[in-house]
Design an enzyme around this catalytic site. Structure first.
Site, PDB file in Angstrom:
ATOM      1  CG  ASN A   1     -12.426  10.508  -5.201  1.00 16.58           C
ATOM      2  OD1 ASN A   1     -13.416  11.212  -5.405  1.00 16.58           O
ATOM      3  ND2 ASN A   1     -11.210  10.883  -5.552  1.00 16.58           N
TER       4      ASN A   1
ATOM      5  CG  HIS B   1      -4.434  -0.460   5.140  1.00 17.73           C
ATOM      6  ND1 HIS B   1      -3.862   0.144   4.041  1.00 17.73           N
ATOM      7  CD2 HIS B   1      -5.369  -1.314   4.656  1.00 17.73           C
ATOM      8  CE1 HIS B   1      -4.423  -0.346   2.937  1.00 17.73           C
ATOM      9  NE2 HIS B   1      -5.344  -1.231   3.280  1.00 17.73           N
TER      10      HIS B   1
ATOM     11  N   GLY C   1     -14.003   6.841  -8.218  1.00 24.29           N
ATOM     12  CA  GLY C   1     -12.766   7.564  -8.517  1.00 24.29           C
ATOM     13  C   GLY C   1     -11.630   7.294  -7.546  1.00 24.29           C
TER      14      GLY C   1
ATOM     15  CB  CYS D   1      -0.909  -0.005   1.227  1.00 23.92           C
ATOM     16  SG  CYS D   1      -1.754   1.562   1.489  1.00 23.92           S
TER      17      CYS D   1
ATOM     18  CG  ASP E   1      -2.585  14.462  -4.795  1.00 24.18           C
ATOM     19  OD1 ASP E   1      -3.548  13.795  -4.388  1.00 24.18           O
ATOM     20  OD2 ASP E   1      -1.980  14.205  -5.869  1.00 24.18           O
TER      21      ASP E   1
ATOM     22  CG  HIS F   1      -7.035   9.231   0.166  1.00 23.25           C
ATOM     23  ND1 HIS F   1      -7.090   7.885  -0.163  1.00 23.25           N
ATOM     24  CD2 HIS F   1      -7.319   9.906  -0.972  1.00 23.25           C
ATOM     25  CE1 HIS F   1      -7.378   7.764  -1.445  1.00 23.25           C
ATOM     26  NE2 HIS F   1      -7.536   8.970  -1.965  1.00 23.25           N
TER      27      HIS F   1
ATOM     28  CB  CYS G   1       0.975   1.310   4.390  1.00 27.02           C
ATOM     29  SG  CYS G   1      -0.654   0.996   5.128  1.00 27.02           S
TER      30      CYS G   1
ATOM     31  CG  HIS H   1      -8.687  14.108  -2.476  1.00 23.97           C
ATOM     32  ND1 HIS H   1      -7.643  14.007  -3.368  1.00 23.97           N
ATOM     33  CD2 HIS H   1      -9.259  12.872  -2.455  1.00 23.97           C
ATOM     34  CE1 HIS H   1      -7.585  12.781  -3.858  1.00 23.97           C
ATOM     35  NE2 HIS H   1      -8.563  12.071  -3.328  1.00 23.97           N
TER      36      HIS H   1
ATOM     37  CG  HIS I   1      -4.249   3.934   3.472  1.00 22.16           C
ATOM     38  ND1 HIS I   1      -3.241   3.248   4.135  1.00 22.16           N
ATOM     39  CD2 HIS I   1      -4.677   4.882   4.335  1.00 22.16           C
ATOM     40  CE1 HIS I   1      -3.091   3.747   5.354  1.00 22.16           C
ATOM     41  NE2 HIS I   1      -3.947   4.756   5.497  1.00 22.16           N
TER      42      HIS I   1
HETATM   43  P1  5GP Z   1      -7.958   8.845  -5.074  1.00 20.92           P
HETATM   44  O1  5GP Z   1      -8.187   8.888  -6.549  1.00 20.92           O
HETATM   45  O2  5GP Z   1      -7.608   7.447  -4.590  1.00 20.92           O
HETATM   46  O3  5GP Z   1      -9.050   9.489  -4.284  1.00 20.92           O
HETATM   47  O4  5GP Z   1      -6.699   9.764  -4.808  1.00 20.92           O
HETATM   48  C1  5GP Z   1      -5.401   9.294  -4.735  1.00 20.92           C
HETATM   49  C2  5GP Z   1      -4.501  10.505  -4.761  1.00 20.92           C
HETATM   50  O5  5GP Z   1      -3.217  10.107  -4.320  1.00 20.92           O
HETATM   51  C3  5GP Z   1      -4.343  11.127  -6.153  1.00 20.92           C
HETATM   52  O6  5GP Z   1      -4.749  12.495  -6.120  1.00 20.92           O
HETATM   53  C4  5GP Z   1      -2.852  10.958  -6.447  1.00 20.92           C
HETATM   54  O7  5GP Z   1      -2.302  12.069  -7.131  1.00 20.92           O
HETATM   55  C5  5GP Z   1      -2.248  10.795  -5.070  1.00 20.92           C
HETATM   56  N1  5GP Z   1      -1.049   9.973  -5.027  1.00 20.92           N
HETATM   57  C6  5GP Z   1      -0.877   8.757  -5.608  1.00 20.92           C
HETATM   58  N2  5GP Z   1       0.358   8.281  -5.344  1.00 20.92           N
HETATM   59  C7  5GP Z   1       0.957   9.213  -4.565  1.00 20.92           C
HETATM   60  C8  5GP Z   1       2.268   9.275  -3.975  1.00 20.92           C
HETATM   61  O8  5GP Z   1       3.112   8.390  -4.106  1.00 20.92           O
HETATM   62  N3  5GP Z   1       2.557  10.396  -3.256  1.00 20.92           N
HETATM   63  C9  5GP Z   1       1.637  11.410  -3.075  1.00 20.92           C
HETATM   64  N4  5GP Z   1       2.045  12.465  -2.347  1.00 20.92           N
HETATM   65  N5  5GP Z   1       0.401  11.372  -3.618  1.00 20.92           N
HETATM   66  C10 5GP Z   1       0.076  10.285  -4.361  1.00 20.92           C
HETATM   67 ZN    ZN Z   2      -2.336   1.441   3.669  1.00 18.23          ZN
END
Ligand code: 5GP
Ligand code: ZN
Length: 109
Positions: A84, A45, A90, A3, A29, A97, A6, A99, A95
């Site tokens: 999301n 997690h 989306g 992950c 991000d 989160h 993680c 935004h 894991h």
């Molecule tokens: P989701 O689409 O799952 O709601 O959002 C995942 C977010 O994680 C995306 O906006 C993507 O740019 C961000 N993200 C993915 N991998 C990484 C990473 O390795 N580091 C950081 N800082 N953000 C990440």
């Molecule tokens: Zn995780």
């Protein structure tokens, strides 16, 4: 467990952390979709909102308050908190989160 969040929490992958306590971490991000784009992530997690349980309700509340605190610190007048849920919703990283998004940066980030 493979992950990415993680790994960030464990320090195995670098990230620009803007908040860190025993339960929650927040970092910028990697691919920002707004002037300010911060991810608020529980250290536990939990895959998604679908997987939140009764025992997690205090943690979920703290995540919201962390978003509020980060917005306040940055003097944001307006912002969005986006969650999301599931691939169809989306969600790409499995894991939980939040935004925090805003283009209303009055102070340098
Ligand atoms: P989701 O689409 O799952 O709601 O959002 C995942 C977010 O994680 C995306 O906006 C993507 O740019 C961000 N993200 C993915 N991998 C990484 C990473 O390795 N580091 C950081 N800082 N953000 C990440
Ligand atoms: Zn995780």
């Amino acid at each position: 467990m493979d992950c990415i969040f993680c790994k960030i929490i464990k320090g195995e992958i670098p990230a620009t952390k803007v908040y860190d306590n025993e339960k929650i971490v927040a970092f910028n991000d990697i691919n920002p979709k707004a002037n300010i784009h911060i991810l608020i992530v529980p250290k536990k997690h939990i895959e998604s909102i679908k997987h939140l349980e009764e025992i997690d309700k205090e943690l979920a509340g703290e995540m919201l308050l962390t978003a509020q605190k980060l917005a306040k610190e940055r003097n944001l007048e307006g912002y969005k908190i986006v969650i999301n849920v599931g691939r169809e919703g989306g969600q790409l990283v499995d894991h939980l989160h939040f935004h925090l998004l805003s283009s209303d940066a009055k102070t340098p980030v």
